[in-house]
Design a protein around this motif. Structure first.
Motif, PDB file in Angstrom:
ATOM      1  N   VAL A  20       1.921   6.190  -7.386  1.00  0.00           N
ATOM      2  CA  VAL A  20       0.916   7.065  -7.996  1.00  0.00           C
ATOM      3  C   VAL A  20       1.317   8.532  -7.857  1.00  0.00           C
ATOM      4  O   VAL A  20       1.109   9.336  -8.774  1.00  0.00           O
ATOM      5  CB  VAL A  20      -0.471   6.800  -7.379  1.00  0.00           C
ATOM      6  CG1 VAL A  20      -1.492   7.833  -7.856  1.00  0.00           C
ATOM      7  CG2 VAL A  20      -0.942   5.393  -7.735  1.00  0.00           C
ATOM      8  N   ALA A  21       1.913   8.898  -6.743  1.00  0.00           N
ATOM      9  CA  ALA A  21       2.349  10.287  -6.556  1.00  0.00           C
ATOM     10  C   ALA A  21       3.374  10.682  -7.618  1.00  0.00           C
ATOM     11  O   ALA A  21       3.329  11.800  -8.159  1.00  0.00           O
ATOM     12  CB  ALA A  21       2.936  10.465  -5.158  1.00  0.00           C
ATOM     13  N   ILE A  22       4.285   9.774  -7.937  1.00  0.00           N
ATOM     14  CA  ILE A  22       5.286  10.068  -8.970  1.00  0.00           C
ATOM     15  C   ILE A  22       4.629  10.135 -10.347  1.00  0.00           C
ATOM     16  O   ILE A  22       4.947  11.012 -11.168  1.00  0.00           O
ATOM     17  CB  ILE A  22       6.415   9.021  -8.934  1.00  0.00           C
ATOM     18  CG1 ILE A  22       7.169   9.111  -7.603  1.00  0.00           C
ATOM     19  CG2 ILE A  22       7.386   9.222 -10.100  1.00  0.00           C
ATOM     20  CD1 ILE A  22       8.142   7.972  -7.356  1.00  0.00           C
ATOM     21  N   LEU A  27       0.827  -1.208   0.000  1.00  0.00           N
ATOM     22  CA  LEU A  27       0.000   0.000   0.000  1.00  0.00           C
ATOM     23  C   LEU A  27       0.859   1.254   0.000  1.00  0.00           C
ATOM     24  O   LEU A  27       0.593   2.206  -0.749  1.00  0.00           O
ATOM     25  CB  LEU A  27      -0.949   0.005   1.205  1.00  0.00           C
ATOM     26  CG  LEU A  27      -2.319  -0.641   0.983  1.00  0.00           C
ATOM     27  CD1 LEU A  27      -2.183  -2.155   0.842  1.00  0.00           C
ATOM     28  CD2 LEU A  27      -3.272  -0.308   2.121  1.00  0.00           C
ATOM     29  N   ALA A  28       1.898   1.264   0.829  1.00  0.00           N
ATOM     30  CA  ALA A  28       2.792   2.425   0.871  1.00  0.00           C
ATOM     31  C   ALA A  28       3.513   2.585  -0.461  1.00  0.00           C
ATOM     32  O   ALA A  28       3.700   3.708  -0.959  1.00  0.00           O
ATOM     33  CB  ALA A  28       3.802   2.267   2.005  1.00  0.00           C
ATOM     34  N   ARG A  29       3.906   1.465  -1.048  1.00  0.00           N
ATOM     35  CA  ARG A  29       4.587   1.506  -2.345  1.00  0.00           C
ATOM     36  C   ARG A  29       3.649   2.054  -3.421  1.00  0.00           C
ATOM     37  O   ARG A  29       4.053   2.854  -4.269  1.00  0.00           O
ATOM     38  CB  ARG A  29       5.061   0.091  -2.705  1.00  0.00           C
ATOM     39  CG  ARG A  29       6.051   0.027  -3.856  1.00  0.00           C
ATOM     40  CD  ARG A  29       6.446  -1.423  -4.110  1.00  0.00           C
ATOM     41  NE  ARG A  29       7.022  -2.039  -2.922  1.00  0.00           N
ATOM     42  CZ  ARG A  29       8.306  -1.986  -2.611  1.00  0.00           C
ATOM     43  NH1 ARG A  29       9.137  -1.323  -3.393  1.00  0.00           N
ATOM     44  NH2 ARG A  29       8.754  -2.581  -1.528  1.00  0.00           N
ATOM     45  N   THR A  30       2.386   1.635  -3.379  1.00  0.00           N
ATOM     46  CA  THR A  30       1.407   2.111  -4.358  1.00  0.00           C
ATOM     47  C   THR A  30       1.185   3.615  -4.227  1.00  0.00           C
ATOM     48  O   THR A  30       1.112   4.341  -5.223  1.00  0.00           O
ATOM     49  CB  THR A  30       0.067   1.374  -4.167  1.00  0.00           C
ATOM     50  OG1 THR A  30       0.275  -0.029  -4.339  1.00  0.00           O
ATOM     51  CG2 THR A  30      -0.969   1.858  -5.165  1.00  0.00           C
ATOM     52  N   ARG A  31       1.084   4.086  -3.002  1.00  0.00           N
ATOM     53  CA  ARG A  31       0.872   5.515  -2.771  1.00  0.00           C
ATOM     54  C   ARG A  31       2.013   6.338  -3.381  1.00  0.00           C
ATOM     55  O   ARG A  31       1.779   7.356  -4.050  1.00  0.00           O
ATOM     56  CB  ARG A  31       0.755   5.782  -1.268  1.00  0.00           C
ATOM     57  CG  ARG A  31       0.392   7.217  -0.912  1.00  0.00           C
ATOM     58  CD  ARG A  31       0.346   7.397   0.596  1.00  0.00           C
ATOM     59  NE  ARG A  31      -0.744   6.654   1.204  1.00  0.00           N
ATOM     60  CZ  ARG A  31      -1.995   7.092   1.265  1.00  0.00           C
ATOM     61  NH1 ARG A  31      -2.313   8.265   0.736  1.00  0.00           N
ATOM     62  NH2 ARG A  31      -2.932   6.362   1.852  1.00  0.00           N
ATOM     63  N   GLU A  32       3.243   5.897  -3.177  1.00  0.00           N
ATOM     64  CA  GLU A  32       4.392   6.616  -3.728  1.00  0.00           C
ATOM     65  C   GLU A  32       4.408   6.529  -5.254  1.00  0.00           C
ATOM     66  O   GLU A  32       4.702   7.514  -5.948  1.00  0.00           O
ATOM     67  CB  GLU A  32       5.691   6.043  -3.151  1.00  0.00           C
ATOM     68  CG  GLU A  32       5.873   6.306  -1.667  1.00  0.00           C
ATOM     69  CD  GLU A  32       7.237   5.859  -1.151  1.00  0.00           C
ATOM     70  OE1 GLU A  32       8.119   5.531  -1.983  1.00  0.00           O
ATOM     71  OE2 GLU A  32       7.422   5.836   0.081  1.00  0.00           O
TER      72      GLU A  32
END
Length: 342
Positions: free
Chosen positions: A123-125, A116-121
């Motif tokens: 998408v932000a990029i 989940l944390a990896r996905t959040r980062e």
């Protein structure tokens, strides 16, 4: 909802490209299908078929279900998305997913923990690239420019201008935390093994994500792969779905880390899932498929005579799903289109 859309699920290849795909896609567009969706696992990729098949259509949207995040850096995915969106005249939809630990670590050689944390980062990029910002990110999983090394790296801006800076990004999710994340940071949710009869926790998860977002978006797409099997014999129709469910519940993911198993367990089939998994992992695949009860099939699929399916479609029309992804030959696609659109 009465305006349920249809999408053609292309999936991923087996040993090679399925014959007649271009003809099938052309037929789907003629039948009023809204979109086509390509997938990837550890063979064919999701992007190349869309570039090829998109050239044979003029209206259908081109979606990925899914692009695996471990397969590409965020900026590489953004580059491909912008390129395909330009080539298709603004028809591309980027569907992302974390996949599972067996593929991420075994095939891509990437760490899986904290998806989940990896996905959040990730998408932000993607959003930075699409906004044509100079890309700079200092996260736990992604750091741009790369620290160390030659020391010559610097923040860069995409050389091409995106056709649509707000190109739609959808997230694949099954568990409530993932669904909430999709509602918070994405433009839609790629659902799998969703049931219109047991979706209270999905609705709660979406509302949680929208609350974190600060508002409910004007539009939020929910796509779902739905098996449709027309047959006067309900059990015979269900038999064509059971092997796939046995594969996902029993063998798609390690024991104790199978998201599909957990999805059906939340629907009340935990004992059945345990039996299916035991049989499947023991090499008794036919018995695993036979152990899938009809009720479990009917939670997520439409099986049986035309009249039965037409009646059950009412639940899907009033569900969270906006686009139903289906597959089959031209005759089946025509029959499904007639059922859904009349």
């Amino acid at each position: 909802m009465s305006d349920l859309k249809l999408g053609l699920a292309l999936g991923y290849w087996g040993a090679g490209p399925p014959p007649g795909l271009a003809r099938l896609v052309t037929a789907a567009e003629r039948l009023g299908y809204d979109s086509m969706w390509a997938a990837e696992a550890y063979g064919s990729d999701a992007l190349t078929p869309l570039a090829w098949l998109g050239a044979t259509t003029r209206r259908m949207r081109l979606g990925t279900s899914i692009v695996q995040m471990a397969a590409r850096t965020p900026v590489a995915t953004a580059m491909a998305a912008m390129t395909l969106d330009h080539l298709s005249g603004g028809r591309f939809v980027l569907g992302l997913g974390a996949s599972g630990p067996q593929v991420v670590e075994g095939w891509y050689g990437q760490p899986y923990p904290r998806p989940l944390a990896r996905t959040r980062e990730y998408v932000a990029i993607l959003r930075q690239v699409l906004a044509r910002e100079k890309v700079s990110f200092d996260g736990e999983h992604y750091r741009l420019p790369h620290p160390g090394g030659s020391g010559l790296g610097k923040p860069l801006r995409s050389t091409i201008h995106p056709l649509r800076p707000h190109l739609p990004i959808l997230l694949a999710a099954e568990g409530p935390k993932n669904v909430a994340l999709a509602a918070e940071i994405a433009d839609g949710w790629l659902a799998m093994f969703y049931s219109p009869y047991d979706d209270a926790y999905h609705r709660d998860a979406l509302q949680e994500g929208f609350a974190r977002r600060g508002a409910t978006p004007d539009s939020f797409e929910v796509t779902c792969r739905v098996n449709v099997e027309l047959d006067d014999d309900v059990e015979a129709a269900a038999d064509r779905v059971r092997p796939m469910l046995a594969l996902y519940v029993g063998g798609m993911g390690a024991k104790g880390a199978n998201f599909h198993y957990q999805a059906f367990a939340r629907m009340g089939f935990e004992a059945e899932c345990a039996r299916v998994q035991e049989l499947y992992l023991g090499g008794r695949k036919a018995e695993a498929a036979a152990a899938i009860p009809l009720a479990m099939v009917e939670k997520v699929a439409l099986v049986g005579p035309r009249e039965k399916i037409a009646e059950e479609l009412a639940a899907w029309r009033s569900s969270l799903v906006t686009t139903m992804l289906v597959s089959g030959d031209e005759a089946r696609l025509a029959a499904i289109a007639d059922l859904v659109h009349g």
